[in-house]
Structure formats: C-alpha cells, structure tokens
Design a protein around this motif. Structure first.
Motif, PDB file in Angstrom:
ATOM      1  N   THR A 355       0.817  -1.204   0.000  1.00 36.34           N
ATOM      2  CA  THR A 355       0.000   0.000   0.000  1.00 36.34           C
ATOM      3  C   THR A 355       0.854   1.257   0.000  1.00 36.34           C
ATOM      4  N   LEU A 356       0.254   2.320  -0.509  1.00 36.01           N
ATOM      5  CA  LEU A 356       0.780   3.662  -0.310  1.00 36.01           C
ATOM      6  C   LEU A 356       0.337   4.161   1.056  1.00 36.01           C
ATOM      7  N   PRO A 357       0.945   5.238   1.548  1.00 31.45           N
ATOM      8  CA  PRO A 357       0.489   5.768   2.835  1.00 31.45           C
ATOM      9  C   PRO A 357      -1.001   6.112   2.856  1.00 31.45           C
ATOM     10  N   ARG A 358      -1.553   6.480   1.695  1.00 31.88           N
ATOM     11  CA  ARG A 358      -2.982   6.796   1.630  1.00 31.88           C
ATOM     12  C   ARG A 358      -3.744   5.594   1.089  1.00 31.88           C
ATOM     13  N   VAL A 359      -4.779   5.159   1.818  1.00 30.16           N
ATOM     14  CA  VAL A 359      -5.615   4.046   1.385  1.00 30.16           C
ATOM     15  C   VAL A 359      -7.063   4.507   1.318  1.00 30.16           C
ATOM     16  N   PHE A 360      -7.847   3.850   0.458  1.00 31.24           N
ATOM     17  CA  PHE A 360      -9.245   4.225   0.257  1.00 31.24           C
ATOM     18  C   PHE A 360     -10.157   3.228   0.961  1.00 31.24           C
ATOM     19  N   ARG A 361     -11.239   3.756   1.496  1.00 33.88           N
ATOM     20  CA  ARG A 361     -12.240   2.979   2.201  1.00 33.88           C
ATOM     21  C   ARG A 361     -13.632   3.338   1.660  1.00 33.88           C
ATOM     22  N   PRO A 362     -14.670   2.545   1.990  1.00 32.56           N
ATOM     23  CA  PRO A 362     -16.017   2.894   1.515  1.00 32.56           C
ATOM     24  C   PRO A 362     -16.458   4.280   1.966  1.00 32.56           C
ATOM     25  N   TRP A 363     -15.981   4.705   3.126  1.00 31.36           N
ATOM     26  CA  TRP A 363     -16.401   6.001   3.667  1.00 31.36           C
ATOM     27  C   TRP A 363     -15.519   7.159   3.235  1.00 31.36           C
ATOM     28  N   GLY A 364     -14.366   6.896   2.611  1.00 31.29           N
ATOM     29  CA  GLY A 364     -13.465   7.969   2.213  1.00 31.29           C
ATOM     30  C   GLY A 364     -12.040   7.466   2.080  1.00 31.29           C
ATOM     31  N   SER A 365     -11.107   8.125   2.781  1.00 32.60           N
ATOM     32  CA  SER A 365      -9.709   7.727   2.683  1.00 32.60           C
ATOM     33  C   SER A 365      -8.996   7.973   4.001  1.00 32.60           C
ATOM     34  N   CYS A 366      -7.862   7.296   4.162  1.00 33.36           N
ATOM     35  CA  CYS A 366      -7.056   7.385   5.369  1.00 33.36           C
ATOM     36  C   CYS A 366      -5.598   7.543   4.944  1.00 33.36           C
ATOM     37  N   ASP A 367      -4.961   8.590   5.435  1.00 34.65           N
ATOM     38  CA  ASP A 367      -3.593   8.918   5.038  1.00 34.65           C
ATOM     39  C   ASP A 367      -2.702   8.863   6.271  1.00 34.65           C
ATOM     40  N   SER A 368      -1.728   7.944   6.265  1.00 37.62           N
ATOM     41  CA  SER A 368      -0.819   7.804   7.402  1.00 37.62           C
ATOM     42  C   SER A 368       0.248   8.890   7.340  1.00 37.62           C
ATOM     43  N   LEU A 369       0.346   9.701   8.407  1.00 35.02           N
ATOM     44  CA  LEU A 369       1.276  10.823   8.454  1.00 35.02           C
ATOM     45  C   LEU A 369       2.538  10.520   9.248  1.00 35.02           C
ATOM     46  N   ASP A 370       2.416   9.772  10.330  1.00 40.10           N
ATOM     47  CA  ASP A 370       3.580   9.506  11.181  1.00 40.10           C
ATOM     48  C   ASP A 370       3.276   8.289  12.046  1.00 40.10           C
ATOM     49  N   ARG A 371       4.344   7.548  12.396  1.00 41.07           N
ATOM     50  CA  ARG A 371       4.165   6.375  13.251  1.00 41.07           C
ATOM     51  C   ARG A 371       5.406   6.135  14.083  1.00 41.07           C
ATOM     52  N   GLY A 372       5.204   5.863  15.366  1.00 40.46           N
ATOM     53  CA  GLY A 372       6.273   5.508  16.271  1.00 40.46           C
ATOM     54  C   GLY A 372       5.914   4.236  17.023  1.00 40.46           C
ATOM     55  N   GLU A 373       6.693   3.911  18.042  1.00 44.40           N
ATOM     56  CA  GLU A 373       6.458   2.668  18.774  1.00 44.40           C
ATOM     57  C   GLU A 373       5.120   2.664  19.497  1.00 44.40           C
ATOM     58  N   HIS A 375       2.724   5.465  19.042  1.00 41.97           N
ATOM     59  CA  HIS A 375       1.803   6.466  18.520  1.00 41.97           C
ATOM     60  C   HIS A 375       1.699   6.339  16.999  1.00 41.97           C
ATOM     61  N   GLN A 376       0.593   6.836  16.480  1.00 40.11           N
ATOM     62  CA  GLN A 376       0.365   6.888  15.042  1.00 40.11           C
ATOM     63  C   GLN A 376      -0.552   8.070  14.746  1.00 40.11           C
ATOM     64  N   VAL A 377      -0.242   8.802  13.670  1.00 36.32           N
ATOM     65  CA  VAL A 377      -1.027   9.969  13.283  1.00 36.32           C
ATOM     66  C   VAL A 377      -1.581   9.737  11.881  1.00 36.32           C
ATOM     67  N   LYS A 378      -2.893   9.952  11.718  1.00 42.30           N
ATOM     68  CA  LYS A 378      -3.543   9.753  10.421  1.00 42.30           C
ATOM     69  C   LYS A 378      -4.392  10.961  10.054  1.00 42.30           C
ATOM     70  N   HIS A 379      -4.553  11.159   8.749  1.00 39.75           N
ATOM     71  CA  HIS A 379      -5.458  12.167   8.212  1.00 39.75           C
ATOM     72  C   HIS A 379      -6.645  11.428   7.602  1.00 39.75           C
ATOM     73  N   LEU A 380      -7.833  11.584   8.179  1.00 36.85           N
ATOM     74  CA  LEU A 380      -9.042  10.915   7.705  1.00 36.85           C
ATOM     75  C   LEU A 380      -9.898  11.886   6.905  1.00 36.85           C
ATOM     76  N   THR A 381     -10.472  11.405   5.814  1.00 37.48           N
ATOM     77  CA  THR A 381     -11.435  12.169   5.024  1.00 37.48           C
ATOM     78  C   THR A 381     -12.692  11.335   4.873  1.00 37.48           C
ATOM     79  N   LEU A 382     -13.811  11.844   5.375  1.00 39.79           N
ATOM     80  CA  LEU A 382     -15.100  11.156   5.269  1.00 39.79           C
ATOM     81  C   LEU A 382     -15.974  11.883   4.267  1.00 39.79           C
ATOM     82  N   LYS A 383     -16.553  11.132   3.338  1.00 38.01           N
ATOM     83  CA  LYS A 383     -17.456  11.705   2.353  1.00 38.01           C
ATOM     84  C   LYS A 383     -18.755  12.164   3.026  1.00 38.01           C
ATOM     85  N   PRO A 384     -19.458  13.132   2.443  1.00 39.03           N
ATOM     86  CA  PRO A 384     -20.747  13.550   3.008  1.00 39.03           C
ATOM     87  C   PRO A 384     -21.689  12.361   3.173  1.00 39.03           C
ATOM     88  N   GLY A 385     -22.278  12.255   4.354  1.00 35.56           N
ATOM     89  CA  GLY A 385     -23.196  11.162   4.645  1.00 35.56           C
ATOM     90  C   GLY A 385     -22.539   9.865   5.040  1.00 35.56           C
TER      91      GLY A 385
END
Length: 484
Positions: A355-373, A375-385
C-alpha cells in the motif's frame, strides 16, 4: 459494442509509485487523469454502451471514486476475489451477458495503457467490427518499431481479410533483445496491445474448444456468483479452481480464427519507468523532472518526487522515484529488473509493496502521516453522509481533531457534534463512532496512542445511522477542547 475494461495487475515495474493495493491503472502517470479514467473516456463514444469493469474487490472504492470524478458510470462491475488472468475474467463477463440474452460485441481493453490518438482507436474499432460480427476473434497489433524484450510479438500470414486484417501465424512472448531486434528488422511483427474484439458467444465457444478446463471452471464459478443490481461478485471458493491463463495463451495462440488489425494510435503500455521516460518531453539536458525537483549538472535522468524536494548533482542515466515511505534509485539500463527488487521486498513481507500511505475505504480515505512505537497519526477524510462502524479498540486511545467540515461523534452513551478546530478524546476500550452529517467532506486528524496500534485491534459492533443535527447534544456538554 460493450467495452470490457480489465483493471488488474500490480504494475510492479513502476514501484514505488505503484503498489498492490494502489496499482498502475489508478495513477496519474501521463496527463491530468489516471490511466483508468483515460481508458473509460476514450471508449465513451457513439456505438459504445456503458462499460463493464472487471477489478479486484479491494479496488472497488477507487473505481467508484474515479468514475465519479469524471462523471462516468458502468453498467456492471465484476469483482474478483483474486486475479486469475484475463481468460477467466472475460469468460465471466461473457457468461453474465449471455445469461441476460445479450450476445453483443465485446471490446476488451486493459485499463493501464496510454493511447494518445483516441480518434484513430475508434476508427480502427469500426474497421474491426464487421470481422467480429462474422465470428472472427480480432486482436489489435502495434507495429513493432523498436526492440522491446518486455513485449509480446505477433507475426501474421500472407492471408488478408477485410479492412486490412491478416490471419495470425504465431505468437512470441517476451523474446530476448537480440531476437526482438531481429523481429523489428524483419518488419513483419507487431506488438501485442492486449486489446481484443469478439462476440460474447463466439469467445465462449472457442474457449470451450481450446481451453475446456477454463470454460468448465468458469461455468461453475458463475453459478456461485452473487449479483446485485450493478455488481457481480465472484466467490473465492469456486473461482480458485479456474486456471490462471491469459487470453493469448488460452485461446489466441491455438485458434484458427484469430486475426490481427494494425493499430496506429500512439499506443504505450506505460509499464515501466523507461517507457514513461521515452514517452514524455524532456528538458534541454534530457531530464524528465516530475514534482519538486532541482538538478544541477545532470543529464538523461528521470526524477519523480511525490512528497518532498529531491535534488540531483552531477549524475547521468539515473531514475529516482520518491514517495513518502520509499525511495528507489536505479540505472536506466536496469529498469526491467525493478520487478525483481519488488519480489525481494515482497518475500520479506514489507508493507511498502502492498500500500501507499494513503488508502481508500467505503467512507473515504485514510492517510498515514507519522508512526512511532506507541503512537500513530492519520489524516481521515469522510465523504458527506458517510460513517465509520460502531467500534472499540482494546489497546489504544484516540484523539480526533476536526480540520474542516462537521463531525458527529458517538462516544459511550453520548452523541455530539464537532466543528472546525474542535477535538475530542476516545478512551481505550470505549465504544465509539464517527460520521459526517454535512454536505462537504469531513477532514480530521486522528492521533492514536497505546501499546498496540495494529489495524486488527478493532471490534466492530455494528453500523450507526447519522442522527439529525438537532438530536445531537451541543459541544459544550461533551468532552471537547478548542484548538487555538
């Protein structure tokens, strides 16, 4: 005629940009649209119905997003649980159409090729149509102008049919460089474009004769399919018995009904970094620079930067490809061997192959920004509804910070709204849900912390419908922190 668009393969020679879960068809490699979108658009013309699209079931969300982006649709989406090559795939489409009493002409096309002259393609399709209607199995050949050991080659007999078509004599799959050069010098060989035209019933009849095992296994697999209004899902339990063979090997190499029509339309398989380098304009030093790139005293290089500045100094004949999680550097003479590098990474079970850092889901997409032992930081995008399922995690807590849009949050017994620059905390093991009740995409930052951050640490408890805005509690009654 019905376009049958085959959106499969992993495009390993284009790693690290192409991954198993985000393969070559869904990349913008040449132009402002992806290769898949370009394929759909050039086959949307008079005389063509809406396409049938065949893809891996894991790619259906990207297919939907990319069709919506160009205001296009499909009459049928055929979802494979895993790849079984093109011969079984097209057989499943033909069986579905014949079950509906539709014995139409199929135009089978890969979704990951470049064709610069769409008008020439459409004209050639019309020239080939009478032969397909008469029962011929038509393939489209590209005049071989240079030695390409990675291509398949076709030679025709001196037997001419209508509209300049010739009967196929034999196939040669990926010859060595010396043999490929001899084919080019001979002038009688074509590259195999992977584009075919035939009637649905004619394809199945010939498949029964030339590859009875594929024909029989596909009939059994079709009987086990599930069908919704516009989606045909192939069951893994029955599809696994289908032999893994291409149309070329299963049918075209052995049938006496194969004929070739030349296609001169600016075709490229866009299958490697060398192909992309040769097809696009370079600067005065022979460099192809894509993204944020600065070079000095460098020549004949391809540099593709996706997320950060890439610089070159005093280099020649190199390919440098940067993504957020991987960098590949290769000499241009070794680009056909990139797949061997990918195979080695795959054997080590490296996630960068999948996978690329950004993956697609039925509700939108999830972008992995940073990860440690821990912690993990993600950017989520949810489509309207859209809404995530009601769930909980046993080994991590989550912080949600709204960047734009409106979030409806269920945390335990409380449901509330968050707007831009507001946040909330989801404790470990707390039941929670996230929805987008608005009319614009919801973007938020998710910060995970805990002893285990694997994607399998989720217990899904069901789906929660989006509540009306006036039923949600106000932000002041929930645990909310304004972000200054």
């Amino acid at each position: 005629m019905i376009p049958v668009i085959l959106s499969g393969g992993s495009g390993s020679r284009l790693w690290p940009l192409s991954r198993k879960q985000h393969p070559k068809p869904f990349l913008k490699l040449m132009g402002s649209h992806t290769l898949f979108q370009q394929t759909v658009m050039r086959l949307a013309c008079d005389g063509m119905e809406a396409p049938v699209i065949l893809c891996n079931q894991q790619h259906r969300f990207m297919i939907h997003e990319q069709l919506c982006a160009i205001d296009a649709g499909a009459q049928l989406l055929v979802l494979e649980p895993f790849a079984r090559n093109t011969a079984p795939a097209v057989a499943m489409v033909a069986l579905k159409l014949l079950a509906e009493g539709r014995d139409e002409i199929l135009v089978v096309s890969p979704a990951d090729h470049v064709i610069q002259n769409s008008t020439a393609l459409r004209n050639t399709l019309e020239l080939a149509r009478p032969a397909a209607e008469a029962g011929e199995l038509v393939l489209f050949g590209i005049p071989a102008e240079q030695a390409e050991p990675g291509f398949g080659y076709i030679r025709c007999r001196d037997e001419f049919l209508c509209n300049g078509m010739q009967r196929v004599e034999h196939f040669v799959e990926k010859p060595d460089m010396v043999t490929a050069q001899a084919f080019v010098d001979c002038g009688d060989y074509y590259w195999n474009s992977g584009i075919f035209m035939f009637r649905a019933s004619r394809y199945l009849d010939e498949l029964r004769v030339q590859s009875p095992a594929i024909h029989e296994s596909c009939i059994r697999a079709f009987e086990g399919c599930s069908l919704s209004e516009t989606t045909l899902r192939i069951a893994a339990s029955t599809y696994s018995a289908c032999p893994d063979r291409s149309i070329d090997h299963a049918l075209m190499e052995s049938t006496r009904s194969a004929c070739l029509i030349p296609l001169d339309a600016g075709w490229s398989d866009a299958g490697s970094w060398s192909a992309l380098w040769s097809e696009q304009d370079k600067d005065e030093h022979g460099n192809l620079l894509l993204g944020d790139v600065v070079v000095d005293d460098s020549r004949d290089c391809l540099v593709h930067a996706s997320s950060k500045l890439v610089t070159l100094l005093g280099l020649e004949d190199l390919v440098v490809v940067e993504t957020r999680d991987a960098v590949m550097i290769a000499h241009k003479d070794r680009l056909q061997d990139v797949r061997h590098l990918v195979n080695e990474l795959d054997s080590e079970q490296r996630g960068e192959v999948e996978t690329l850092p950004r993956v697609f889901r039925p509700w939108g997409s999830c972008d992995s920004l940073d990860r440690g032992e821990r912690h993990q930081v993600k950017h989520l995008t949810l489509k309207p509804g859209a809404s995530l399922s009601l769930q909980r995690h046993h080994h991590r807590a989550e912080h949600w910070i709204v960047v734009s849009g409106t979030a409806q949050v269920t945390c335990g017994e409380t449901t509330f709204l968050l707007s831009e620059n507001q946040s909330t905390y989801i404790p470990e093991a707390e039941v929670h849900c996230l929805s987008n009740p608005g009319k614009i995409p919801l973007e938020l930052i998710e910060v995970q912390s805990g002893s285990y951050l694997g994607e399998d640490d989720v217990e899904r408890l069901g789906d929660v419908p989006i509540a009306a805005t006036d039923q949600a509690t106000t932000p002041t009654t929930a645990r909310i922190v304004a972000i200054k």
